[in-house]
Design a protein around this motif. Structure first.
Motif: not given
Length: 327
Positions: A56-61, A21-26, A102-114
């Protein structure tokens, strides 16, 4: 059925398929804030799943700014990929409170379950510092532009070698016309963890080229981006419809050279759809983006249902009924 929440503004989004399935992040913010322009500074991530990009099924924040880190103000648009370590990797935009630029930078996180994401260290992986930073606008204290842009990372495997590549929204220095200084920034990594800033792969035409998405189709490379009518350069104002929406670059490879496609892919004034993504499905390409102010209405703030995208014989992207009108 649009991707909508009754009590939340929804805007920029990105998608990944897990094999089933598709996972949508917003990006989302409570409608209770009143002014929709304040949504950018009251932001968190929502997560929904779908098998058809319509229902769509909303999973939450699933993600939000840190409590007291470099990204304690906003977590803006990102992208998700599956890494060589079998983890899911989120690359995201962050800003810190009380930063006058308002300096923007790039971050990184990981997950096992999306859904449950953990920052890698403090999350920060890339900034406009060190070698190659001279190719970017790193200081906007002169107020010629409204922010120090480094956002909307789009990450993919490097099709020309080992490792990973990243594209992002940024600006180039030393360009007389502010609306000709927008660029597509670039970075490389051997493993998705350690990143090296590289010179931009494209500069010019607009004050900013937001939410880049790079993909290949039938041997041609495309870089989708969005921009606003008031961010056209003087030259581009003469060459194409002055609208707000989604357009693209055409490239010979993932590193270019790139050029702005003719016409304009998906724009109106006032804006109908913004911050779009193109998703390649079993039934062909479709485009999804958030409903902005169609027909001059108040800000809507939901993800519109997907529309089909076609390739012309000349290798141009077209959205019917534009395609039908051209026939």
């Amino acid at each position: 059925m649009v991707l909508a929440l009754k009590d939340q503004f929804i805007w920029d989004s990105w998608y990944v398929h897990d094999g089933e399935k598709y996972h949508g992040y917003y990006l989302k913010a409570p409608r209770s804030i009143g002014d929709p322009e304040q949504r950018h500074f009251n932001v968190s991530y929502g997560h929904a799943t779908s098998t058809d990009l319509v229902n769509w099924d909303h999973i939450g924040e699933c993600f939000r700014p840190s409590k007291d880190g470099w990204d304690n103000y906003t977590t803006w648009t990102g992208s998700v990929v599956r890494g060589d370590d079998d983890l899911w990797h989120l690359y995201y935009t962050g800003t810190r409170k009380n930063d006058p630029q308002l300096a923007q930078k790039i971050g990184h996180a990981t997950s096992t379950d999306l859904h449950n994401w953990e920052r890698v260290g403090d999350g920060l992986i890339l900034d406009l510092i060190g070698p190659n930073s001279e190719h970017y606008e790193c200081d906007v204290s002169n107020k010629e532009w409204h922010d120090r842009a480094m956002r909307d990372p789009w990450v993919m495997r490097d099709p020309e070698g080992l490792g990973w590549i990243m594209y992002f929204t940024a600006r180039a220095p030393g360009i007389e016309e502010a609306n000709d200084a927008g660029c597509i920034g670039f970075a490389t990594s051997p493993d998705g963890y350690d990143w090296t800033l590289q010179p931009p792969v494209f500069t010019g035409g607009f004050g900013q080229l937001e939410v880049p998405q790079v993909f290949e189709k039938n041997g041609t490379w495309y870089c989708l981006f969005c921009t606003a009518a008031h961010h056209y350069s003087q030259e581009q104002t003469k060459l194409r419809p002055v609208v707000t929406g989604n357009h693209y670059l055409i490239g010979e490879g993932p590193r270019g050279p790139w050029q702005i496609a003719p016409g304009f892919l998906d724009g109106t004034l006032p804006c109908t759809r913004y911050a779009a993504r193109i998703v390649d499905t079993d039934d062909g390409m479709v485009i999804l983006g958030f409903a902005d102010r169609p027909e001059g209405a108040d800000f809507i703030g939901h993800i519109m249902d997907p529309d089909p995208v076609e390739l012309t014989d000349e290798g141009l992207l077209v959205i019917p009924p534009q395609l039908k009108a051209a026939e």
